[in-house]
Design a protein around this motif. Structure first.
Motif, PDB file in Angstrom:
ATOM      1  N   THR A  73       0.839  -1.200   0.000  1.00 45.16           N
ATOM      2  CA  THR A  73       0.000   0.000   0.000  1.00 45.16           C
ATOM      3  C   THR A  73       0.877   1.254   0.000  1.00 45.16           C
ATOM      4  N   ILE A  74       2.038   1.182   0.634  1.00 49.75           N
ATOM      5  CA  ILE A  74       2.923   2.352   0.721  1.00 49.75           C
ATOM      6  C   ILE A  74       3.958   2.296  -0.394  1.00 49.75           C
ATOM      7  N   GLN A  75       4.053   3.386  -1.132  1.00 57.81           N
ATOM      8  CA  GLN A  75       4.970   3.420  -2.281  1.00 57.81           C
ATOM      9  C   GLN A  75       5.959   4.573  -2.126  1.00 57.81           C
ATOM     10  N   PRO A  76       7.154   4.417  -2.723  1.00 62.16           N
ATOM     11  CA  PRO A  76       8.117   5.512  -2.699  1.00 62.16           C
ATOM     12  C   PRO A  76       7.726   6.608  -3.695  1.00 62.16           C
ATOM     13  N   ALA A  77       7.919   7.855  -3.320  1.00 62.19           N
ATOM     14  CA  ALA A  77       7.555   8.975  -4.197  1.00 62.19           C
ATOM     15  C   ALA A  77       8.336   8.956  -5.508  1.00 62.19           C
ATOM     16  N   GLU A  78       9.567   8.410  -5.488  1.00 63.64           N
ATOM     17  CA  GLU A  78      10.401   8.444  -6.713  1.00 63.64           C
ATOM     18  C   GLU A  78       9.680   7.855  -7.916  1.00 63.64           C
ATOM     19  N   LEU A  79       8.941   6.754  -7.672  1.00 61.55           N
ATOM     20  CA  LEU A  79       8.260   6.113  -8.792  1.00 61.55           C
ATOM     21  C   LEU A  79       7.320   7.097  -9.474  1.00 61.55           C
ATOM     22  N   GLU A  92      -5.686  14.429  -3.583  1.00 60.87           N
ATOM     23  CA  GLU A  92      -6.276  13.110  -3.314  1.00 60.87           C
ATOM     24  C   GLU A  92      -5.224  12.132  -2.809  1.00 60.87           C
ATOM     25  N   MET A  93      -3.950  12.440  -3.075  1.00 61.11           N
ATOM     26  CA  MET A  93      -2.891  11.524  -2.665  1.00 61.11           C
ATOM     27  C   MET A  93      -2.412  11.834  -1.250  1.00 61.11           C
ATOM     28  N   LEU A  94      -2.359  10.799  -0.438  1.00 60.60           N
ATOM     29  CA  LEU A  94      -1.880  10.956   0.930  1.00 60.60           C
ATOM     30  C   LEU A  94      -0.361  10.805   0.937  1.00 60.60           C
ATOM     31  N   ARG A  95       0.322  11.898   1.223  1.00 58.77           N
ATOM     32  CA  ARG A  95       1.786  11.899   1.178  1.00 58.77           C
ATOM     33  C   ARG A  95       2.339  11.753   2.588  1.00 58.77           C
ATOM     34  N   ILE A  96       3.366  10.937   2.703  1.00 56.51           N
ATOM     35  CA  ILE A  96       3.911  10.587   4.012  1.00 56.51           C
ATOM     36  C   ILE A  96       5.429  10.725   3.955  1.00 56.51           C
ATOM     37  N   GLN A  97       6.030  11.059   5.086  1.00 52.15           N
ATOM     38  CA  GLN A  97       7.492  10.983   5.165  1.00 52.15           C
ATOM     39  C   GLN A  97       7.870   9.928   6.177  1.00 52.15           C
ATOM     40  N   ASP A  98       8.861   9.091   5.843  1.00 52.15           N
ATOM     41  CA  ASP A  98       9.294   8.124   6.842  1.00 52.15           C
ATOM     42  C   ASP A  98      10.291   8.801   7.794  1.00 52.15           C
ATOM     43  N   ARG A  99      10.842   8.058   8.742  1.00 49.00           N
ATOM     44  CA  ARG A  99      11.686   8.665   9.792  1.00 49.00           C
ATOM     45  C   ARG A  99      12.991   9.241   9.256  1.00 49.00           C
ATOM     46  N   HIS A 100      13.357   8.805   8.015  1.00 53.49           N
ATOM     47  CA  HIS A 100      14.573   9.353   7.412  1.00 53.49           C
ATOM     48  C   HIS A 100      14.283  10.554   6.525  1.00 53.49           C
ATOM     49  N   GLY A 101      13.003  10.959   6.545  1.00 52.64           N
ATOM     50  CA  GLY A 101      12.633  12.117   5.734  1.00 52.64           C
ATOM     51  C   GLY A 101      12.401  11.772   4.275  1.00 52.64           C
ATOM     52  N   ARG A 102      12.302  10.461   3.972  1.00 56.13           N
ATOM     53  CA  ARG A 102      12.038  10.070   2.579  1.00 56.13           C
ATOM     54  C   ARG A 102      10.559  10.214   2.273  1.00 56.13           C
ATOM     55  N   PRO A 108      -2.872   5.425  -4.301  1.00 57.89           N
ATOM     56  CA  PRO A 108      -4.244   5.593  -4.783  1.00 57.89           C
ATOM     57  C   PRO A 108      -4.505   4.672  -5.972  1.00 57.89           C
ATOM     58  N   THR A 109      -3.440   4.094  -6.543  1.00 61.90           N
ATOM     59  CA  THR A 109      -3.490   3.198  -7.696  1.00 61.90           C
ATOM     60  C   THR A 109      -2.048   2.718  -7.909  1.00 61.90           C
ATOM     61  N   ASN A 110      -1.828   1.768  -8.828  1.00 61.59           N
ATOM     62  CA  ASN A 110      -0.505   1.123  -8.849  1.00 61.59           C
ATOM     63  C   ASN A 110       0.200   1.060 -10.202  1.00 61.59           C
ATOM     64  N   GLU A 111      -0.154   1.915 -11.142  1.00 56.78           N
ATOM     65  CA  GLU A 111       0.499   1.837 -12.455  1.00 56.78           C
ATOM     66  C   GLU A 111       2.013   1.920 -12.344  1.00 56.78           C
ATOM     67  N   GLU A 112       2.492   2.886 -11.570  1.00 58.41           N
ATOM     68  CA  GLU A 112       3.947   3.091 -11.464  1.00 58.41           C
ATOM     69  C   GLU A 112       4.621   1.878 -10.837  1.00 58.41           C
ATOM     70  N   GLN A 113       4.013   1.395  -9.746  1.00 59.37           N
ATOM     71  CA  GLN A 113       4.597   0.275  -9.021  1.00 59.37           C
ATOM     72  C   GLN A 113       4.703  -0.973  -9.908  1.00 59.37           C
ATOM     73  N   ILE A 114       3.649  -1.275 -10.635  1.00 62.24           N
ATOM     74  CA  ILE A 114       3.675  -2.496 -11.461  1.00 62.24           C
ATOM     75  C   ILE A 114       4.620  -2.308 -12.649  1.00 62.24           C
ATOM     76  N   TRP A 137      -5.940  -2.539  -0.707  1.00 62.90           N
ATOM     77  CA  TRP A 137      -6.548  -1.295  -0.237  1.00 62.90           C
ATOM     78  C   TRP A 137      -5.884  -0.098  -0.888  1.00 62.90           C
ATOM     79  N   LYS A 138      -6.707   0.876  -1.202  1.00 67.12           N
ATOM     80  CA  LYS A 138      -6.232   2.121  -1.782  1.00 67.12           C
ATOM     81  C   LYS A 138      -6.639   3.257  -0.850  1.00 67.12           C
ATOM     82  N   PHE A 139      -5.898   4.349  -0.937  1.00 69.17           N
ATOM     83  CA  PHE A 139      -6.339   5.540  -0.217  1.00 69.17           C
ATOM     84  C   PHE A 139      -6.408   6.715  -1.182  1.00 69.17           C
TER      85      PHE A 139
END
Ligand code: ATP
Ligand code: MG
Length: 436
Positions: A73-79, A92-102, A108-114, A137-139
């Motif tokens: 469900t969680i994807q890297p922004a680089e993609l 519409e996109m929920l943006r998150i930073q991990d503890r390293h600031g990434r 919301p969908t998976n075209e980039e990931q696949i 699940w999507k958000f």
């Protein structure tokens, strides 16, 4: 399941926050509870239905030659930066930073990931074509989450992706999904109509939304009445054969949503035109090299040339489908589940719990049904008869089997069909045969 032990918090009153019938009934039947706007917990009864829908969707994807995997469900922004959608997608996109600031995001969908997966693992035309899907699940931080799970922020989607060397091959993948969708909705007890949808800058005619007719639908639909009677492809349809005739037939008559409709074409249809409302339960879409090109997803063809992959994506709103099914199938008493997705097939009602004979007869039936694999919800509570009937109608199981002292003397049960309301007396010792 014994109702006395089941976690089924039903509500007698209509919850005031629910505007449409499916939302009201899902809350009242103890299927879901809201966590925050557009985000729900699935209680045992709701989850059973969700799983059944998921399974039908899965079986029809598999049948069409699509292979299941599971992406996170969680994807890297680089993609998304590579495809150019990171900035385009908006709020519409929920943006998150991990503890390293990434920078990360909740997909919301998976075209980039696949595309990234296929790009990394497939280099040669010999490994093509491929169709892959997952149910995950999507958000999407919708501006106006509403109607319960119908337009949620967190929702379950089946999304499939096709990868092909050329347009013709991609079109075959598209047709497979088109046919698989017709079969899927039909098995769910729904009439879903494919309608021409926007293709964006790519153009062409390979984009269809599937809509279920319902008064509470968010889209206006305009459709030739005869589409409603078209034949559904059978389960022995050969997905390796030419499916174009089926797709041509289903797209031969006028069917459009309000976003794409054409008043002059509609005027010509006269009284053959049905103007109604619909719920979008799926979308299939060919988009060529929109992601493969910027992301560098190429394979070498027979001549040793690098070719950008032709892609399509194919979504089904798995959780939204529950709402659509209820909108299409309910009455004043509650939900009427189609048998294919019903949480249990039978509601066994003991009219006089505590009476030794009634208890013994019901316990035996319950045991026999379970042993035969017939899913049964057994109301063994001490509620009065009227409340038990109302509750069973509300949760909408296809069959009610009622055991009371009077019938029991003659070895008889009353069997009610929830959909038709028809009741018949059946000998208790014939019930197993009837429902097996
Ligand atoms: P919509 O126009 O309803 O917002 P969409 O065009 O954003 O849908 P897709 O991105 O094609 O939808 O997603 C595939 C399917 O997922 C849709 O056909 C729909 O059934 C379902 N879906 C989309 N958004 C939601 C949502 N917010 N809640 C529940 N299901 C959804
Ligand atoms: Mg949307």
């Amino acid at each position: 399941m014994r109702l006395s032990q089941y976690f089924l918090p039903t509500l007698k009153e209509n919850p005031s926050e629910a505007q449409i019938v499916s939302h009201r009934l899902m809350l009242r039947a103890g299927m879901i509870r809201q966590s925050s706007a557009g985000i729900y917990s699935w209680l045992p009864m709701g989850l059973r239905v969700l799983r059944k829908i998921e399974q039908i969707v899965r079986e029809e994807q598999d049948r069409a030659g699509c292979q299941e995997l599971l992406m996170p469900t969680i994807q890297p922004a680089e993609l998304w930066q590579q495809s150019g959608r990171y900035d385009d997608y908006g709020k519409e996109m929920l943006r998150i930073q991990d503890r390293h600031g990434r920078d990360m995001l909740y997909g919301p969908t998976n075209e980039e990931q696949i595309t990234e997966i296929v790009k990394s693992e497939i280099q040669s035309y010999k490994d093509m074509p491929k169709m892959l899907y997952h149910i995950q699940w999507k958000f999407r931080d919708e501006v106006r989450p509403r109607f319960g799970i119908m337009r949620g922020r967190e929702f379950l989607m089946k999304d499939a992706y096709s990868f092909d060397m050329d347009y013709e091959s991609s079109k075959r993948a598209y047709n497979k999904m088109f046919v698989a969708y017709l079969r899927t909705y039909d098995r769910l007890g729904l009439k879903a109509i494919p309608m021409r949808a926007d293709t964006g800058p790519i153009g062409g005619d390979l984009s269809h939304e599937f809509l279920v007719l319902a008064e509470t639908g968010e889209s206006g639909v305009f459709v030739h009445k005869d589409v409603l009677d078209f034949e559904i492809p059978s389960d022995d349809v050969d997905y390796e054969s030419d499916l174009q005739p089926i797709v041509d037939k289903w797209t031969s008559l006028y069917a459009a949503t309000d976003e794409k409709h054409d008043e002059s074409a509609e005027a010509e249809l006269g009284d053959q035109l049905l103007n109604a409302r619909g719920i979008e339960v799926g979308h299939i879409f060919h988009f060529g090299t929109k992601y493969s090109e910027p992301m560098g997803a190429t394979v070498t063809d027979q001549n040793g040339d690098e070719v950008a992959l032709q892609m399509g994506s194919y979504g089904i709103g798995v959780s939204r489908l529950i709402g659509a099914i209820i909108e299409a199938s309910h009455d004043d008493g509650g939900i009427i589940w189609p048998e294919s997705v019903a949480p249990y097939k039978i509601g066994l009602i003991n009219l006089k719990s505590g009476d030794a004979d009634c208890d013994a007869a019901c316990d035996k039936l319950y045991k026999d049904f379970n042993a035969a694999g017939i899913e049964t919800l057994y109301d063994d509570t001490a509620e009065r008869a009227g409340a038990k009937f109302n509750n069973m109608d509300l949760i909408g199981l296809p069959w009610q089997v009622v055991i009371g002292p009077r019938g029991l003397k003659n070895g008889m049960a009353e069997v009610k069909n929830r959909a038709t309301g028809e009741k018949e007396e059946i000998a208790i010792d014939q019930l197993l045969a009837k429902f097996s």
